[in-house]
Design a protein around this motif. Structure first.
Motif, PDB file in Angstrom:
ATOM      1  N   LEU A 131       0.903  -1.201  -0.019  1.00 56.17           N
ATOM      2  CA  LEU A 131       0.115   0.152  -0.071  1.00 56.17           C
ATOM      3  C   LEU A 131       1.076   1.292  -0.156  1.00 56.17           C
ATOM      4  N   HIS A 132       0.862   1.971  -1.471  1.00 63.42           N
ATOM      5  CA  HIS A 132       2.004   2.963  -1.407  1.00 63.42           C
ATOM      6  C   HIS A 132       1.127   4.401  -1.109  1.00 63.42           C
ATOM      7  N   HIS A 133       0.059   4.487  -1.275  1.00 59.23           N
ATOM      8  CA  HIS A 133      -0.382   5.881  -1.597  1.00 59.23           C
ATOM      9  C   HIS A 133      -1.916   5.814  -0.749  1.00 59.23           C
ATOM     10  N   VAL A 134      -2.090   6.940   0.012  1.00 55.28           N
ATOM     11  CA  VAL A 134      -3.336   7.068   0.662  1.00 55.28           C
ATOM     12  C   VAL A 134      -3.667   8.689   0.627  1.00 55.28           C
ATOM     13  N   ILE A 180      -1.498  -1.963  -9.305  1.00 58.26           N
ATOM     14  CA  ILE A 180      -1.696  -0.350  -9.299  1.00 58.26           C
ATOM     15  C   ILE A 180      -0.638   0.149  -8.377  1.00 58.26           C
ATOM     16  N   HIS A 181      -0.002   1.294  -9.151  1.00 59.91           N
ATOM     17  CA  HIS A 181       0.806   2.249  -8.222  1.00 59.91           C
ATOM     18  C   HIS A 181       0.105   3.635  -7.861  1.00 59.91           C
ATOM     19  N   GLY A 182       0.660   4.510  -9.074  1.00 58.10           N
ATOM     20  CA  GLY A 182      -0.127   5.876  -8.692  1.00 58.10           C
ATOM     21  C   GLY A 182      -1.516   5.812  -8.191  1.00 58.10           C
ATOM     22  N   LEU A 378      12.326  13.098  -6.338  1.00 55.37           N
ATOM     23  CA  LEU A 378      11.316  12.050  -6.289  1.00 55.37           C
ATOM     24  C   LEU A 378       9.903  12.623  -6.271  1.00 55.37           C
ATOM     25  N   HIS A 379       9.708  13.487  -5.303  1.00 58.85           N
ATOM     26  CA  HIS A 379       8.252  14.186  -4.910  1.00 58.85           C
ATOM     27  C   HIS A 379       8.260  15.543  -4.627  1.00 58.85           C
ATOM     28  N   THR A 380       7.292  16.161  -4.743  1.00 50.84           N
ATOM     29  CA  THR A 380       7.196  17.738  -4.286  1.00 50.84           C
ATOM     30  C   THR A 380       6.008  18.095  -3.602  1.00 50.84           C
ATOM     31  N   PRO A 428      15.343  10.552   1.088  1.00 51.22           N
ATOM     32  CA  PRO A 428      14.015  10.636   1.301  1.00 51.22           C
ATOM     33  C   PRO A 428      13.200  10.017  -0.049  1.00 51.22           C
ATOM     34  N   GLY A 429      11.988   9.788   0.284  1.00 50.14           N
ATOM     35  CA  GLY A 429      10.918   9.511  -0.978  1.00 50.14           C
ATOM     36  C   GLY A 429      10.025  10.537  -1.013  1.00 50.14           C
ATOM     37  N   HIS A 430       8.697  10.111  -0.499  1.00 47.80           N
ATOM     38  CA  HIS A 430       7.615  11.097  -0.657  1.00 47.80           C
ATOM     39  C   HIS A 430       8.061  12.126   0.728  1.00 47.80           C
ATOM     40  N   LEU A 431       7.406  13.233   0.622  1.00 51.11           N
ATOM     41  CA  LEU A 431       7.360  14.289   1.390  1.00 51.11           C
ATOM     42  C   LEU A 431       5.835  15.009   1.271  1.00 51.11           C
ATOM     43  N   SER A 450      11.954   9.115   4.946  1.00 56.10           N
ATOM     44  CA  SER A 450      13.240   8.693   4.716  1.00 56.10           C
ATOM     45  C   SER A 450      13.214   7.201   4.553  1.00 56.10           C
ATOM     46  N   LYS A 451      13.957   6.603   3.379  1.00 58.48           N
ATOM     47  CA  LYS A 451      14.092   5.207   3.182  1.00 58.48           C
ATOM     48  C   LYS A 451      15.249   4.483   3.953  1.00 58.48           C
ATOM     49  N   PHE A 452      16.091   5.243   4.510  1.00 53.93           N
ATOM     50  CA  PHE A 452      17.108   4.687   5.405  1.00 53.93           C
ATOM     51  C   PHE A 452      17.243   5.282   6.524  1.00 53.93           C
TER      52      PHE A 452
HETATM   53  S1  CUK Z   1       6.142   5.902  -4.684  1.00 59.77           S
HETATM   54 CU1  CUK Z   1       7.164   5.175  -3.068  1.00 59.77          CU
HETATM   55  S2  CUK Z   1       8.907   6.996  -2.837  1.00 59.77           S
HETATM   56 CU2  CUK Z   1       5.225   4.005  -4.793  1.00 59.77          CU
HETATM   57 CU3  CUK Z   1       4.531   7.158  -4.219  1.00 59.77          CU
HETATM   58 CU4  CUK Z   1       7.727   7.677  -4.532  1.00 59.77          CU
END
Ligand code: CUK
Ligand code: CUA
Length: 635
Positions: A131-134, A180-182, A378-380, A428-431, A450-452
């Motif tokens: 589950l990546h996005h909420v 399903i990703h985005g 990666l994200h804004t 970092p990935g999402h913020l 952050s991923k690590f």
């Molecule tokens: S994605 Cu994981 S850091 Cu699946 Cu929204 Cu960009």
């Protein structure tokens, strides 16, 4: 002493984060994290890096929530391969609750109760998800507190969470897509559609007739009705769809596409210097569906509109190599795609999209800025004051930049659009900033996932937690104020004002969540709120139990070996927080029964003997005594 030991010592000695030893550690992390991103340029020079603050700075926002005080924001965290949603208090970073969705939950019985199995449907056979996005439902560009929508990359599902009870109430498996990703939702006038990106390309249909023939591989973009959760239509597209977003007019959605090559190996997918942002004209798609201008893929009833190549429904805007996140500015003017393998973000002017679909402007005309930000954007997210905040995965930084200045720079003016860079720990990935995914972005808190975590927390074995960092963005400078560990692996989160969510304290007795129990009771002449009874129908047995602290309505019931037993428990307590549970020893049965809720579980009584059932939530001084016996007569 090796490199890592050295840098650990530097940290424990209280050395500044930007000390050379520390930076070497950061650099080696980046090298590991960047495996597969080797095409990107070497480590860039640090510009305007500010050291991380460990303590609240004078004049900053207060992030300490004293005992008994409440947070001012709810955070909803995804959890990646854990398959659940987590509710956080912001700014305290206290974890408040977990909502099981694609996973199984020992405490609540998610995946075992009849109510959850009805939601899981055909996909109940899967025990896991990714589950990546909420995202929350909107009305007129603002969060409306009705639902959360989430997706499962692993088993190609989309689900909905009711925010009044904080439980998942709908789940659909998306046909024709492969992962399903985005996932985003329509922001205006109201949600509306839930948009789901098909990530991987596969044969359409994927039934074995084509296997190792990539020329037959495609992906689809799916529109789901957020109210009925019916799949309304799909758009057949070129390339892998990564992240997506919706504009604030309600007419457009856009997805990043990182595989314009339609390759199936890593090398193939990196061949082109450009990929796309695919823009979808939702109104044009709806017209096509209404006019019958679609196909159906064998074995599936969903209308599929052909959005490949030149067509009325999509536009493929060329964007530098393998973009990742795409984020709409809160004023609705721009969609910003993040470069990932390119050090840039591409700013798309949404006001030009109607002209783009009428072919009055060229594809690249709608890109009004392409600022260079650093390595691995990666994200804004946004503060509502015209600034954007972008994660730089490889640089392990967040860069704050000004959107209008970037546009002026793109037009040739000599302006500096970078405002600040801050180190984050690490990769970092999402913020997401508070309310930044809505028109009410308030520029208070920024959460960086952050991923690590490396050395940020006590070691817990080879699997480290993620590192969620809270940054105060209320002033001119970003200030890092808190590190919070998180178990595998939140990708994304949203932060909403506390008043935008209104959860119920106790269930309403007519809640559709347990409509099935109500129907069974009616069939059996039982009143759930009153009767304690065993009703037999052949070898199917329904056991109706009430629960009121500290007693069940029956302290024993008898069934026969081989019976299919359904236990239906109604919590009659009307007191907030007075939850009971129902569990049967050595039968693997356990579920929640919250105030005024009815829960049910079905199992086969395959072992004769005496089996105690007991309450799992500590509900009363006599909680330990809240128990009874299931007597199973030998066949
Ligand atoms: S994605 Cu994981 S850091 Cu699946 Cu929204 Cu960009
Ligand atoms: Cu009821 Cu413990």
């Amino acid at each position: 002493m090796n490199e890592t030991d050295k840098s650990k010592q530097a940290v424990s000695a209280g050395e500044n984060i930007t000390s050379p030893a520390r930076r070497r550690f950061l650099g080696s992390t980046a090298a590991v994290g960047a495996a597969g991103l080797a095409g990107a340029a070497g480590m860039g020079a640090m510009t305007r890096s500010t050291p991380a603050h460990a303590a609240p700075a004078k004049g900053g926002l207060n992030y300490h929530i004293a005992p008994g005080e409440l947070d001012t924001y709810y955070g909803f965290w995804s959890s990646g391969q854990s398959g659940e949603v987590r509710i956080m208090g912001v700014p305290s970073m206290r974890e408040l609750a977990r909502i099981p969705v694609f996973n199984r939950c020992s405490a609540t019985g998610w995946g075992q109760t009849n109510e959850s199995l009805a939601v899981l449907g055909d996909s109940a056979k899967f025990q896991n998800g990714d589950l990546h996005h909420v995202h929350m439902s909107y009305t007129d560009g603002k969060y409306d507190g009705r639902y959360l929508y989430v997706h499962d990359k692993l088993n190609t599902r989309v689900a909905r969470i009711r925010l009044d009870i904080m439980r998942c109430d709908k789940m659909v498996t998306v046909p024709n897509a492969h992962a399903i990703h985005g996932l985003r939702v329509q922001k205006a006038p109201k949600t509306g559609y839930v948009f789901a990106n098909g990530e991987n390309i596969v044969p359409l249909p994927n039934d074995g007739r084509h296997l190792d023939e990539p020329e037959h591989y495609w992906s689809v973009f799916t529109g789901i009705d957020g109210e009925s959760m019916e799949i309304k239509w799909q758009v057949w597209v070129d390339g892998n769809l990564d992240n997506c977003n919706a504009d604030y007019s309600g007419r457009f959605a856009a997805s990043t596409c990182f595989n314009a090559e339609r390759g199936v190996t890593l090398a193939d997918k990196m061949r082109f210097e450009r990929d796309w942002v695919v823009v979808f004209d939702i109104h044009a798609i709806e017209r096509a569906v209404a006019n019958g201008d679609f196909i159906k893929i064998d074995g599936c009833e969903v209308p599929v509109v052909d959005g490949r190549g030149k067509n009325p429904y999509t536009r493929y805007i060329p964007i530098p190599k393998n973009p990742h996140g795409i984020n709409a500015t809160p004023d609705g003017k721009y969609l910003i795609a993040n470069g990932k393998l390119s050090p840039t973000c591409s700013v798309i002017d949404t006001r030009m999209l109607p002209d783009l679909f009428e072919d009055k402007v060229e594809l690249r005309d709608v890109v009004v800025a392409e600022p260079e930000l650093g390595l691995g954007p990666l994200h804004t997210t946004y503060d509502g004051r015209g600034n954007a905040y972008t994660t730089l995965f490889i640089d392990s930084q967040v860069v704050k930049w000004n959107v209008e200045d970037a546009i002026r720079h793109y037009k040739g003016e000599q302006v500096d659009y970078i405002r600040q860079k801050i180190d984050v720990h690490y990769q970092p990935g999402h913020l997401n900033a508070s309310l930044a995914e809505s028109s009410e972005a308030d520029g208070q808190w920024l959460m960086v996932l952050s991923k690590f975590s490396k050395d940020r927390f006590l070691p817990v074995g080879p699997l480290h937690p993620e590192c969620d960092q809270l940054i105060d963005i209320s002033g001119d400078e970003m200030r890092l104020v808190h590190d919070g560990p998180a178990f595998a692996e939140p990708h994304d989160c949203i932060i909403v004002r506390a008043d935008q969510v209104k959860p119920m304290a106790i269930y309403k007795r007519d809640d559709p969540y347990f409509a099935q129990c109500r129907a069974w009771a009616e069939e059996d002449g039982v009143i759930l709120e009153r009767h304690n009874r065993v009703v037999r129908n052949g070898n199917k047995v329904r056991v109706y139990l009430t629960a009121i602290a500290p007693e069940y309505g029956m302290d024993k019931f008898t069934v026969k070996q081989g019976d299919e037993v359904t236990v239906i428990v109604t919590n009659l307590d009307r007191i907030e927080d007075l939850s009971h549970g129902f569990a049967i020893i050595n039968y693997g049965v356990s579920m929640e029964v919250n105030p005024q809720q009815t829960s049910s579980v079905t199992f086969v009584a395959d072992k004769p003997g005496v089996y105690w059932y007991f309450c799992t939530w500590f509900c009363h001084a006599l909680h330990m005594e809240m128990a009874g016996r299931m007597l199973v007569e030998p066949a």
